[in-house]
Enzyme design. Structure first.
Site, mmCIF file in Angstrom:
data_model
loop_
_atom_site.group_PDB
_atom_site.id
_atom_site.type_symbol
_atom_site.label_atom_id
_atom_site.label_comp_id
_atom_site.label_asym_id
_atom_site.label_seq_id
_atom_site.Cartn_x
_atom_site.Cartn_y
_atom_site.Cartn_z
ATOM 1 N N HIS A 193 0.836 -1.202 0.000
ATOM 2 C CA HIS A 193 0.000 0.000 0.000
ATOM 3 C C HIS A 193 0.880 1.265 0.000
ATOM 4 C CE1 HIS A 193 -3.242 2.703 1.100
ATOM 5 N NE2 HIS A 193 -4.106 1.732 1.132
ATOM 6 N N GLU A 215 -0.751 1.434 -5.742
ATOM 7 C CA GLU A 215 -0.506 0.247 -4.929
ATOM 8 C C GLU A 215 -0.485 -1.029 -5.778
ATOM 9 O OE1 GLU A 215 -3.772 0.451 -2.180
ATOM 10 O OE2 GLU A 215 -3.662 2.632 -2.195
HETATM 11 O O1 TA6 Z 1 -6.036 1.171 -0.990
HETATM 12 C C1 TA6 Z 1 -7.140 2.042 -0.989
HETATM 13 C C2 TA6 Z 1 -7.985 1.757 0.235
HETATM 14 O O2 TA6 Z 1 -8.516 0.460 0.198
HETATM 15 C C3 TA6 Z 1 -9.063 2.824 0.345
HETATM 16 O O3 TA6 Z 1 -10.335 2.284 0.102
HETATM 17 C C4 TA6 Z 1 -8.900 3.372 1.760
HETATM 18 O O4 TA6 Z 1 -9.693 2.633 2.666
HETATM 19 C C5 TA6 Z 1 -7.393 3.149 1.958
HETATM 20 O O5 TA6 Z 1 -7.180 1.854 1.433
HETATM 21 C C6 TA6 Z 1 -6.891 3.334 3.369
HETATM 22 O O6 TA6 Z 1 -7.344 2.317 4.182
HETATM 23 P P1 TA6 Z 1 -6.919 2.391 5.745
HETATM 24 O O7 TA6 Z 1 -7.489 1.159 6.358
HETATM 25 O O8 TA6 Z 1 -5.408 2.416 5.788
HETATM 26 O O9 TA6 Z 1 -7.491 3.690 6.270
#
Ligand code: TA6
Length: 277
Positions: A150, A252
């Site tokens: 991520h 990502e």
């Molecule tokens: O990768 C994108 C995502 O899935 C978004 O939908 C948002 O939820 C982001 O991840 C951040 O997630 P988190 O659990 O780190 O706040």
């Protein structure tokens, strides 16, 4: 209190990385004199929650599963919210490991499989950052997983940023709850953006003011998630500064558009390489 972190460096290029053992999260990557990752000014580095920024690894589920073996797990799984162990280290590379012995009882109960994750992070001779996640099924039964790195990339101003390599891909638009085809050769974020592009075969790159700042090579991570919370970041207690969305973009590399089965006594490795021209 900050969780244990350590640094890597490549003496040839002078590039460095700093990694928190909490969540095995790369929290800094400096190459050619510039920090390439966004780390929220309010990120929790004390192990109380997933680190907001850097490169948190997502395993065994992306997002939240509504059913199946991962349905009890928190969003994005447990890999980013547990303390990993260093099992190999040199000046420019390290391996961090996570097994069920490293999980809380709660997490073990939520996902009762025997597994081993070995996360190899290294800085190459040209200063590139390579993150390779080796997933092993040490159980006697198969399990299915999703995984993703991520990565929060740091940018000067999101309005000048374009993501290249996604044209023609049919993607899931989670903001507008629809599926559509990417028509742009250079994708801009102009509002909240949350998209899953499956099976991206092209090299993905990030440009800023028409200059390529990042090239993202992927192996075994065929999907690309594009995310910017826009002004919604102000609703996240650990996202700072309040206009921080202007200085980041998440591109990502993942294996998230379907479940991936791994048989007992089998392993597979997925990886991304970040190169900054
Ligand atoms: O990768 C994108 C995502 O899935 C978004 O939908 C948002 O939820 C982001 O991840 C951040 O997630 P988190 O659990 O780190 O706040």
């Amino acid at each position: 209190m900050e969780m244990k972190a350590f640094s890597l460096t490549d003496q040839n290029s002078g590039s460095t990385a700093r990694i928190s053992l909490y969540g095995a999260t790369v929290i800094s990557y400096i190459t050619k004199g510039h920090e390439r990752l966004f780390l929220s000014q309010k990120a929790k580095l004390d192990g109380t929650k997933a680190i907001r920024g850097g490169i948190p690894p997502v395993f065994p589920v992306f997002g939240k599963a509504s059913s199946g073996p991962c349905k009890d797990l928190p969003q994005h799984g447990f890999a980013r919210t547990h303390l990993w162990r260093i099992t190999k280290q040199s000046i420019s590379a390290a391996t961090m490991t996570l097994t069920p012995d490293d999980l809380t009882q709660e997490a073990r109960g939520q996902w009762p499989y025997e597994f081993r994750l070995d996360y190899h992070v290294s800085i190459g001779k040209s200063g590139e950052l390579v993150c390779a996640l080796e997933i092993s099924n040490t159980d006697t039964k198969p399990f299915e997983f999703q995984t993703l790195l991520h990565t929060y990339f740091r940018v000067r101003d999101i309005k000048d940023v374009r993501v290249v390599g996604l044209k023609g891909i049919d993607y899931a638009d989670k903001v507008n709850s629809c599926n559509t085809t990417e028509e742009e050769a250079e994708v801009a974020c102009i509002s909240e953006t949350d998209r899953v592009y499956p099976n991206v075969t092209s090299l993905v790159a990030i440009k800023e003011q028409d200059t390529t700042i990042v090239e993202l090579e992927r192996d075994g991570l065929d999907d690309v998630v594009l995310w910017n919370p826009w002004t919604g970041c102000s609703k996240m207690a650990d996202f700072g500064p309040e206009d921080g969305y202007k200085r980041m973009v998440c591109v990502e590399a993942g294996a998230v558009s379907k479940w991936h089965k791994i048989e007992p006594s089998s392993s597979l490795t997925v990886s991304q390489k970040i190169a900054c021209p």
